[in-house]
Design a protein around this motif. Structure first.
Motif, PDB file in Angstrom:
ATOM      1  N   ASN A 183      45.439  25.945 -52.241  1.00  9.37           N
ATOM      2  CA  ASN A 183      45.395  25.078 -53.422  1.00  9.37           C
ATOM      3  C   ASN A 183      45.282  25.943 -54.678  1.00  9.37           C
TER       4      ASN A 183
ATOM      5  N   THR B 133      34.271  30.299 -39.624  1.00  7.00           N
ATOM      6  CA  THR B 133      35.402  29.380 -39.695  1.00  7.00           C
ATOM      7  C   THR B 133      36.433  29.822 -38.668  1.00  7.00           C
TER       8      THR B 133
ATOM      9  N   ARG C  77      47.348  16.999 -45.014  1.00  7.75           N
ATOM     10  CA  ARG C  77      47.087  15.612 -44.577  1.00  7.75           C
ATOM     11  C   ARG C  77      47.207  14.646 -45.754  1.00  7.75           C
TER      12      ARG C  77
ATOM     13  N   ASN D  97      46.148  19.696 -49.585  1.00  6.44           N
ATOM     14  CA  ASN D  97      45.870  19.480 -48.174  1.00  6.44           C
ATOM     15  C   ASN D  97      47.091  18.787 -47.558  1.00  6.44           C
TER      16      ASN D  97
ATOM     17  N   ARG E  15      31.842  27.749 -46.693  1.00  9.97           N
ATOM     18  CA  ARG E  15      33.112  27.679 -45.952  1.00  9.97           C
ATOM     19  C   ARG E  15      33.897  26.405 -46.254  1.00  9.97           C
TER      20      ARG E  15
ATOM     21  N   HIS F 230      50.970  17.841 -55.590  1.00  2.91           N
ATOM     22  CA  HIS F 230      49.919  18.856 -55.653  1.00  2.91           C
ATOM     23  C   HIS F 230      49.619  19.330 -54.240  1.00  2.91           C
TER      24      HIS F 230
ATOM     25  N   CYS G  59      43.255  19.895 -61.776  1.00  2.00           N
ATOM     26  CA  CYS G  59      44.515  20.192 -61.077  1.00  2.00           C
ATOM     27  C   CYS G  59      45.741  19.521 -61.701  1.00  2.00           C
TER      28      CYS G  59
ATOM     29  N   ARG H 210      42.917  20.961 -40.363  1.00  2.00           N
ATOM     30  CA  ARG H 210      42.304  20.114 -41.402  1.00  2.00           C
ATOM     31  C   ARG H 210      43.035  20.186 -42.736  1.00  2.00           C
TER      32      ARG H 210
ATOM     33  N   GLY I 118      34.352  17.182 -50.534  1.00  2.00           N
ATOM     34  CA  GLY I 118      35.722  17.104 -50.031  1.00  2.00           C
ATOM     35  C   GLY I 118      36.128  15.725 -49.546  1.00  2.00           C
ATOM     36  N   ARG I 119      35.212  15.054 -48.832  1.00  2.00           N
ATOM     37  CA  ARG I 119      35.566  13.732 -48.274  1.00  2.00           C
ATOM     38  C   ARG I 119      35.860  12.722 -49.376  1.00  2.00           C
TER      39      ARG I 119
HETATM   40  O1  UT7 Z   1      42.684  20.058 -55.870  1.00  2.00           O
HETATM   41  C1  UT7 Z   1      41.910  18.925 -55.645  1.00  2.00           C
HETATM   42  C2  UT7 Z   1      40.625  19.177 -54.953  1.00  2.00           C
HETATM   43  N1  UT7 Z   1      40.573  19.345 -53.569  1.00  2.00           N
HETATM   44  C3  UT7 Z   1      41.005  18.575 -52.541  1.00  2.00           C
HETATM   45  O2  UT7 Z   1      41.979  17.933 -52.611  1.00  2.00           O
HETATM   46  C4  UT7 Z   1      40.243  18.575 -51.267  1.00  2.00           C
HETATM   47  C5  UT7 Z   1      40.182  17.180 -50.644  1.00  2.00           C
HETATM   48  N2  UT7 Z   1      39.454  17.204 -49.398  1.00  2.00           N
HETATM   49  C6  UT7 Z   1      39.902  17.846 -48.292  1.00  2.00           C
HETATM   50  O3  UT7 Z   1      40.970  18.419 -48.301  1.00  2.00           O
HETATM   51  C7  UT7 Z   1      39.060  17.771 -47.045  1.00  2.00           C
HETATM   52  O4  UT7 Z   1      38.026  16.830 -47.222  1.00  2.00           O
HETATM   53  C8  UT7 Z   1      38.455  19.148 -46.639  1.00  2.00           C
HETATM   54  C9  UT7 Z   1      39.558  20.074 -46.153  1.00  2.00           C
HETATM   55  C10 UT7 Z   1      37.731  19.779 -47.811  1.00  2.00           C
HETATM   56  C11 UT7 Z   1      37.461  18.967 -45.497  1.00  2.00           C
HETATM   57  O5  UT7 Z   1      38.083  18.329 -44.411  1.00  2.00           O
HETATM   58  P1  UT7 Z   1      37.374  17.108 -43.673  1.00  2.00           P
HETATM   59  O6  UT7 Z   1      38.248  16.709 -42.565  1.00  2.00           O
HETATM   60  O7  UT7 Z   1      37.087  16.088 -44.749  1.00  2.00           O
HETATM   61  O8  UT7 Z   1      36.068  17.790 -43.106  1.00  2.00           O
HETATM   62  P2  UT7 Z   1      34.555  17.423 -43.383  1.00  2.00           P
HETATM   63  O9  UT7 Z   1      34.172  17.834 -44.777  1.00  2.00           O
HETATM   64  O10 UT7 Z   1      34.338  16.002 -42.985  1.00  2.00           O
HETATM   65  O11 UT7 Z   1      33.825  18.389 -42.368  1.00  2.00           O
HETATM   66  C12 UT7 Z   1      33.981  18.232 -40.965  1.00  2.00           C
HETATM   67  C13 UT7 Z   1      33.250  19.351 -40.258  1.00  2.00           C
HETATM   68  C14 UT7 Z   1      31.820  19.557 -40.738  1.00  2.00           C
HETATM   69  O12 UT7 Z   1      31.019  19.850 -39.618  1.00  2.00           O
HETATM   70  P3  UT7 Z   1      30.114  18.720 -38.935  1.00  2.00           P
HETATM   71  O13 UT7 Z   1      29.181  18.249 -40.025  1.00  2.00           O
HETATM   72  O14 UT7 Z   1      31.068  17.651 -38.490  1.00  2.00           O
HETATM   73  O15 UT7 Z   1      29.433  19.460 -37.831  1.00  2.00           O
HETATM   74  C15 UT7 Z   1      31.909  20.773 -41.606  1.00  2.00           C
HETATM   75  O16 UT7 Z   1      30.701  21.496 -41.648  1.00  2.00           O
HETATM   76  O17 UT7 Z   1      33.934  20.595 -40.479  1.00  2.00           O
HETATM   77  C16 UT7 Z   1      32.957  21.566 -40.906  1.00  2.00           C
HETATM   78  N3  UT7 Z   1      33.647  22.534 -41.782  1.00  2.00           N
HETATM   79  C17 UT7 Z   1      34.232  23.638 -41.322  1.00  2.00           C
HETATM   80  N4  UT7 Z   1      34.359  24.168 -40.094  1.00  2.00           N
HETATM   81  C18 UT7 Z   1      35.018  25.320 -39.964  1.00  2.00           C
HETATM   82  C19 UT7 Z   1      33.813  22.449 -43.130  1.00  2.00           C
HETATM   83  N5  UT7 Z   1      34.507  23.522 -43.551  1.00  2.00           N
HETATM   84  C20 UT7 Z   1      34.769  24.269 -42.448  1.00  2.00           C
HETATM   85  C21 UT7 Z   1      35.467  25.483 -42.266  1.00  2.00           C
HETATM   86  N6  UT7 Z   1      35.568  25.965 -40.999  1.00  2.00           N
HETATM   87  N7  UT7 Z   1      36.045  26.165 -43.285  1.00  2.00           N
END
Ligand code: UT7
Length: 334
Positions: A288, A38, A263, A261, A161, A258, A122, A46, A223-224
């Motif tokens: 979080n 990461t 964003r 994130n 991650r 809460h 949460c 993000r 996450g999405r």
């Molecule tokens: O308390 C309530 C529960 N939680 C939440 O509110 C979480 C809600 N969701 C989120 O905050 C976001 O969806 C996340 C932060 C979890 C993820 O962000 P995202 O912009 O939705 O990323 P993604 O899941 O679409 O992943 C994008 C890319 C992926 O790579 P590829 O497939 O595009 O090559 C992931 O593998 O980012 C990659 N990725 C990472 N890269 C580096 C995922 N985690 C990591 C990481 N470091 N830690």
């Protein structure tokens, strides 16, 4: 338990004392870079998270809850807990399935009180405020100690991650009791949609969800999907809480969402048309903390002089279930 029918119709519950605790151990994004694939850049852009506080190996949710209550006593004096007749601990990382962590808090502070844990993910601490409001306003209880406490980093998969970088540990505690006009909890909105259960879960004693998805051994999150749900529900729940309170977003002094994130927080702020200075952000510092995130953010706002008596605060949360909650709280007295 206490049942006093006098003045029941005029009684409104509010928050009269607050405490919070974040563990000493801090893990930065750079520390995580050394542990997994990461980067500080990915996590920051993000999520907005820069560091998180982790419970020590021998520190668990009850310990965090005790510390938050001790902090409440340090801020407000020993009398703050006098008359507490119910303890609620909102958590999904209890020390044990039973006994309730709340019972451990009751014993630790020798309270003549009932005690139960509340699991609504949460938004659990806002659920606890809603339950406390009902108990106080109906005359069932005089004072409710409502705690949000989590040792989430004990249940994350440190090889995943996509979730491991997001969470931190901590606790917050408030006393809810009757307050004079114009203070108190003006509205509480609680909601759930269990058809989204597969997006965020962890196994306890079952094998699978009703749709057949196997329950995860460690915290699983899509996450999405949670992101999309969060943006939608933060909007609808805050509008409903404002309407129930008879207020407009212009009336809100501070928005305390809460902290999952940055964003998601920004999307909610834009929809509410609030300037940035009216939003409390602590996700950079704590990550979080689930049920503890709003009381920790409130404590930060109080400590930095951003909350004054009489201010209208808008609180909102979302999480596994899927669940959501929102509330308008007029801060004070005092
Ligand atoms: O308390 C309530 C529960 N939680 C939440 O509110 C979480 C809600 N969701 C989120 O905050 C976001 O969806 C996340 C932060 C979890 C993820 O962000 P995202 O912009 O939705 O990323 P993604 O899941 O679409 O992943 C994008 C890319 C992926 O790579 P590829 O497939 O595009 O090559 C992931 O593998 O980012 C990659 N990725 C990472 N890269 C580096 C995922 N985690 C990591 C990481 N470091 N830690």
């Amino acid at each position: 338990m206490h049942d006093d029918v006098s003045n029941r119709s005029q009684r409104r519950a509010g928050v009269t004392a607050l405490g919070a605790y974040a563990p000493e151990r801090i893990v930065t994004n750079q520390d995580l870079e050394a542990m997994m694939d990461t980067s500080d850049e990915w996590i920051t852009t993000r999520t907005g998270i820069k560091r998180r506080h982790l419970a020590a190996d021998d520190e668990f949710t009850s310990d965090l809850a005790f510390r938050a209550v001790e902090n409440l006593l340090a801020r407000h004096g020993d009398d703050a807990l006098a008359g507490v007749d119910m303890v609620i601990v909102a958590t999904h990382t209890p020390d044990a399935l039973f006994p309730a962590t709340a019972a451990l808090v009751q014993d630790r502070f020798k309270l003549a009180a009932g005690a139960f844990d509340l699991l609504a993910a949460c938004p659990g601490w806002l659920y606890a405020l809603g339950i406390a409001k009902g108990l106080v306003e109906s005359g069932q209880c005089r004072k409710v100690l409502a705690i949000g406490a989590e040792a989430l980093t004990k249940i994350v998969d440190w090889t995943d991650r996509s979730t491991a970088v997001l969470f931190g540990d901590g606790a917050g505690a408030v006393v809810v009791e009757a307050v004079p006009e114009p203070y108190g909890l003006r509205s509480v909105v609680l909601g759930a949609d269990g058809s989204g259960a597969q997006h965020l879960h962890k196994r306890a004693v079952g094998r699978c969800l009703p749709n057949g998805d196997p329950l995860a051994e460690t915290l699983y999150m899509n996450g999405r999907e949670v992101f999309k749900f969060a943006v939608r529900v933060m909007n609808t729940a805050t509008i409903e809480a404002l309407e129930k309170a008879g207020l407009h977003s212009d009336d809100i002094r501070l928005f305390v969402p809460h902290q999952a994130n940055l964003r998601i927080i920004e999307a909610a702020r834009e929809r509410l048309e609030l300037p940035r200075e009216r939003v409390v952000v602590t996700v950079d510092e704590y990550g979080n903390n689930s049920t503890a995130s709003i009381p920790l953010a409130l404590a930060k706002a109080v400590d930095t002089g951003r909350v004054q008596s009489g201010d209208h605060l808008l609180l909102v949360s979302f999480g596994a279930g899927l669940t959501w909650a929102a509330s308008v709280l007029t801060w004070g007295p005092g």
